[in-house]
Scaffold this motif. Structure first.
Motif, PDB file in Angstrom:
ATOM      1  N   LEU A   1     -34.036   0.841  33.935  1.00 36.48           N
ATOM      2  CA  LEU A   1     -32.960   0.769  33.337  1.00 36.48           C
ATOM      3  C   LEU A   1     -31.894   0.205  34.023  1.00 36.48           C
ATOM      4  O   LEU A   1     -31.686   0.426  35.242  1.00 36.48           O
ATOM      5  CB  LEU A   1     -32.633   1.909  32.561  1.00 36.48           C
ATOM      6  N   PRO A   2     -31.004  -0.811  33.468  1.00 34.21           N
ATOM      7  CA  PRO A   2     -31.077  -1.245  32.129  1.00 34.21           C
ATOM      8  C   PRO A   2     -31.968  -2.809  32.191  1.00 34.21           C
ATOM      9  O   PRO A   2     -32.382  -3.384  33.291  1.00 34.21           O
ATOM     10  CB  PRO A   2     -29.708  -1.970  31.748  1.00 34.21           C
TER      11      PRO A   2
ATOM     12  N   GLU B   1     -37.222  -8.302  29.990  1.00 34.70           N
ATOM     13  CA  GLU B   1     -36.908  -8.576  31.295  1.00 34.70           C
ATOM     14  C   GLU B   1     -35.864  -7.914  31.899  1.00 34.70           C
ATOM     15  O   GLU B   1     -35.076  -7.118  31.243  1.00 34.70           O
ATOM     16  CB  GLU B   1     -36.412 -10.177  31.356  1.00 34.70           C
ATOM     17  N   ASP B   2     -35.718  -8.060  33.196  1.00 36.58           N
ATOM     18  CA  ASP B   2     -34.659  -7.183  33.992  1.00 36.58           C
ATOM     19  C   ASP B   2     -33.324  -7.777  33.638  1.00 36.58           C
ATOM     20  O   ASP B   2     -33.324  -8.841  33.054  1.00 36.58           O
ATOM     21  CB  ASP B   2     -34.823  -7.742  35.544  1.00 36.58           C
ATOM     22  N   TYR B   3     -32.300  -6.822  33.331  1.00 31.81           N
ATOM     23  CA  TYR B   3     -31.011  -7.386  33.185  1.00 31.81           C
ATOM     24  C   TYR B   3     -30.338  -7.602  34.356  1.00 31.81           C
ATOM     25  O   TYR B   3     -30.524  -6.734  35.452  1.00 31.81           O
ATOM     26  CB  TYR B   3     -30.371  -6.142  32.586  1.00 31.81           C
TER      27      TYR B   3
ATOM     28  N   GLY C   1     -33.079 -17.818  18.875  1.00 29.05           N
ATOM     29  CA  GLY C   1     -32.051 -18.356  19.444  1.00 29.05           C
ATOM     30  C   GLY C   1     -30.706 -17.541  19.325  1.00 29.05           C
ATOM     31  O   GLY C   1     -30.712 -16.682  18.483  1.00 29.05           O
ATOM     32  N   SER C   2     -29.716 -17.907  20.005  1.00 27.58           N
ATOM     33  CA  SER C   2     -28.331 -17.240  19.693  1.00 27.58           C
ATOM     34  C   SER C   2     -28.237 -15.610  20.010  1.00 27.58           C
ATOM     35  O   SER C   2     -27.534 -14.903  19.235  1.00 27.58           O
ATOM     36  CB  SER C   2     -27.717 -17.692  18.436  1.00 27.58           C
ATOM     37  N   THR C   3     -29.069 -15.240  20.965  1.00 33.27           N
ATOM     38  CA  THR C   3     -29.349 -13.761  21.099  1.00 33.27           C
ATOM     39  C   THR C   3     -29.837 -12.903  19.893  1.00 33.27           C
ATOM     40  O   THR C   3     -29.372 -11.930  19.959  1.00 33.27           O
ATOM     41  CB  THR C   3     -27.989 -13.228  21.846  1.00 33.27           C
ATOM     42  N   LEU C   4     -30.200 -13.479  18.798  1.00 31.71           N
ATOM     43  CA  LEU C   4     -30.428 -12.769  17.640  1.00 31.71           C
ATOM     44  C   LEU C   4     -31.714 -11.882  17.946  1.00 31.71           C
ATOM     45  O   LEU C   4     -32.659 -12.269  18.667  1.00 31.71           O
ATOM     46  CB  LEU C   4     -30.924 -13.666  16.499  1.00 31.71           C
ATOM     47  N   GLY C   5     -31.565 -10.664  17.762  1.00 34.17           N
ATOM     48  CA  GLY C   5     -32.804  -9.718  18.037  1.00 34.17           C
ATOM     49  C   GLY C   5     -32.798  -8.992  19.231  1.00 34.17           C
ATOM     50  O   GLY C   5     -33.788  -8.411  19.777  1.00 34.17           O
ATOM     51  N   LEU C   6     -31.629  -9.379  20.214  1.00 35.01           N
ATOM     52  CA  LEU C   6     -31.683  -9.190  21.399  1.00 35.01           C
ATOM     53  C   LEU C   6     -30.986  -7.712  21.838  1.00 35.01           C
ATOM     54  O   LEU C   6     -29.914  -7.372  21.009  1.00 35.01           O
ATOM     55  CB  LEU C   6     -30.888 -10.171  22.400  1.00 35.01           C
ATOM     56  N   THR C   7     -31.440  -6.766  22.614  1.00 29.72           N
ATOM     57  CA  THR C   7     -30.738  -5.564  22.875  1.00 29.72           C
ATOM     58  C   THR C   7     -30.935  -5.421  24.566  1.00 29.72           C
ATOM     59  O   THR C   7     -31.759  -5.611  25.172  1.00 29.72           O
ATOM     60  CB  THR C   7     -31.592  -4.319  22.140  1.00 29.72           C
ATOM     61  N   ILE C   8     -29.792  -5.065  25.022  1.00 29.59           N
ATOM     62  CA  ILE C   8     -29.719  -4.625  26.384  1.00 29.59           C
ATOM     63  C   ILE C   8     -29.927  -2.986  26.529  1.00 29.59           C
ATOM     64  O   ILE C   8     -28.973  -2.191  25.917  1.00 29.59           O
ATOM     65  CB  ILE C   8     -28.444  -4.846  27.138  1.00 29.59           C
ATOM     66  N   VAL C   9     -31.054  -2.664  26.852  1.00 28.03           N
ATOM     67  CA  VAL C   9     -31.470  -1.224  26.743  1.00 28.03           C
ATOM     68  C   VAL C   9     -30.918  -0.308  27.919  1.00 28.03           C
ATOM     69  O   VAL C   9     -31.360  -0.681  29.212  1.00 28.03           O
ATOM     70  CB  VAL C   9     -32.923  -0.907  26.550  1.00 28.03           C
ATOM     71  N   LYS C  10     -30.071   0.546  27.915  1.00 27.82           N
ATOM     72  CA  LYS C  10     -29.465   1.210  28.653  1.00 27.82           C
ATOM     73  C   LYS C  10     -29.860   2.751  29.030  1.00 27.82           C
ATOM     74  O   LYS C  10     -29.613   3.364  30.166  1.00 27.82           O
ATOM     75  CB  LYS C  10     -27.887   0.967  28.948  1.00 27.82           C
ATOM     76  N   GLN C  11     -30.472   3.175  27.905  1.00 25.82           N
ATOM     77  CA  GLN C  11     -30.869   4.403  27.954  1.00 25.82           C
ATOM     78  C   GLN C  11     -32.396   4.424  27.168  1.00 25.82           C
ATOM     79  O   GLN C  11     -32.605   3.539  26.165  1.00 25.82           O
ATOM     80  CB  GLN C  11     -30.011   5.342  27.138  1.00 25.82           C
TER      81      GLN C  11
END
Length: 314
Positions: free
Chosen positions: A136-137, A177-179, A146-156
Motif C-alpha cells: 500500500l498504496p 500497479e504501484d502508486y 480513459g479519463s481515470t474512470l473506474g480508478l481508485t488509489i487504494v491506501k487501506q
C-alpha cells in the motif's frame, strides 16, 4: 475539404467527446472546410457507411473511438481519417500491453499486474493475491478506460474490494500497479511518421488529490504550467521518451504521452493517448499555444498531416 467529425459516442467520456467535437467542428469551419458533425452511435453504422467525404476527424474518446474499432470500420470503407490506425489505437488503449512494449524498450513503468474478470472471478481471492504482490498504496483501474474512470488509489486494505468492483464495471481486465508519488506531466507529440516532434512539456497541478475526471474537465479543476519548470536535461528526456513511445506503438499524426516524475526525478511513463482531449480546458492546445499555434491552426495541422500520411499509404 469535406470533413466529417465523429464525436459523442457511448463511452463514459461521452460528455468530454461532445465538447471536443464542438471545438473541432468550429475550428474546421473557421479554416474554410465543409463540415458534417456526427454523434456516433454503434447501432447507427449506416451514417458512417454512407459517408461521402474527403476525411474523417475522430473526436471520440474511450471505447468504440480510441480502441481501434472505428478505425477498422473506416479502413474497410477506405475512408481516410485523422490520427492513429487500428493497431496503434488498440495497443495504446490496452495499458498492460503498451506497458510491456515500453519495458522491453527501456522506458521505465510502474510495477503492475492484470486480473481477468471472468465468470468465476472472486473479489476475495483477487484481493488476497494483490495484497501479497503489492505494498500500500497502489492503484486499481480498468485496463482499457480513459479519463481515470473506474480508478481508485487504494491506501487501506478495506478499500480494495470496492476498488475491484468499481474497476470491473468498466472492463473485463483489471490493472493493478504501484502508486508513484511525484509530479504529473504530459507531452504532446505531432508530426509525420518518423519525423515527429514533442511540444512543450506540461506540468499538471490538480486541485484534487490526483488528476481525476473533475480535475481534467471542470474549469479550474487543475493548473497547467506550460512549459513545465523542469531542468533542461529532464525536459529533453521527457520529450525524447514521448516521441519514442509514440513511435513504438506506431502512432500517427498526433498523441499525448503521460508521465509521473518520481521522487528520484525519473520519468515513469503512464500511457499514450491517441485521441487526447481537445476541449477548451485540454492540455494539447495549451502546449501548442506556447509555440504560437492557435487552436484552429492545430486542428488544421492535423488535417494536413493526415492528408500527407494517407497519400503515402495509397
Amino acid at each position: 475539404m469535406k470533413i466529417a467529425v465523429l464525436y459523442g459516442g457511448t463511452s463514459g467520456e461521452r460528455e468530454v467527446s461532445l465538447s471536443t467535437g464542438k471545438g473541432i467542428v468550429k475550428a474546421l469551419e473557421n479554416k474554410g472546410h465543409e463540415v458534417i458533425g456526427i454523434d456516433f452511435q454503434p447501432h447507427k453504422l449506416d451514417e458512417i457507411i454512407s459517408l461521402q467525404v474527403d476525411l474523417v476527424f475522430i473526436g471520440l474518446h474511450g471505447k468504440f473511438g480510441e480502441d481501434g474499432k472505428i478505425q477498422g470500420l473506416l479502413d474497410m470503407l477506405e475512408i481516410p481519417y485523422v490520427g492513429s490506425g487500428v493497431l496503434a489505437s488498440a495497443l495504446a488503449m490496452d495499458k498492460a500491453k503498451s506497458k510491456q512494449i515500453f519495458q522491453l524498450n527501456g522506458l521505465q513503468t510502474a510495477k503492475s499486474k492484470t486480473y481477468e474478470v471472468h465468470s468465476d472471478f472472486s473479489v476475495e481471492e483477487t484481493s488476497k493475491d494483490i495484497l501479497a504482490s503489492f505494498t500500500l498504496p497502489f492503484v486499481v483501474k480498468p485496463n482499457q478506460e480513459g479519463s481515470t474512470l473506474g480508478l481508485t488509489i487504494v491506501k487501506q486494505e478495506e478499500q480494495l474490494e470496492q476498488a475491484l468492483i468499481t474497476a470491473s464495471k468498466s472492463d473485463s481486465v483489471i490493472l493493478v500497479e504501484d502508486y508513484v508519488k511525484g509530479k504529473e506531466v504530459t507531452v504532446p507529440v505531432v508530426g509525420r511518421q518518423g519525423e515527429e516532434r514533442a511540444l512543450p512539456v506540461i506540468e499538471i497541478i490538480p486541485k484534487n488529490e490526483y488528476y481525476d475526471f473533475d480535475s481534467k474537465y471542470q474549469p479550474g479543476g487543475s493548473e497547467h504550467i506550460v512549459p513545465a519548470e523542469l531542468e533542461g536535461r529532464l525536459t529533453q528526456q521527457l520529450q525524447n521518451e514521448a516521441v519514442q513511445a509514440h513511435q513504438l506503438l506506431g502512432c500517427s499524426v498526433y498523441s499525448r504521452v503521460d508521465f509521473i516524475i518520481n521522487e528520484g526525478n525519473e520519468p515513469i511513463i503512464l500511457e499514450v493517448n491517441t485521441l487526447p482531449g481537445m476541449t477548451p480546458t485540454s492540455l494539447f492546445p495549451d502546449s501548442a499555444k506556447v509555440i504560437g499555434w492557435s487552436y484552429d491552426d492545430l486542428i488544421q495541422k492535423f488535417v494536413e498531416l493526415s492528408a500527407v500520411e494517407k497519400k503515402q499509404v495509397l
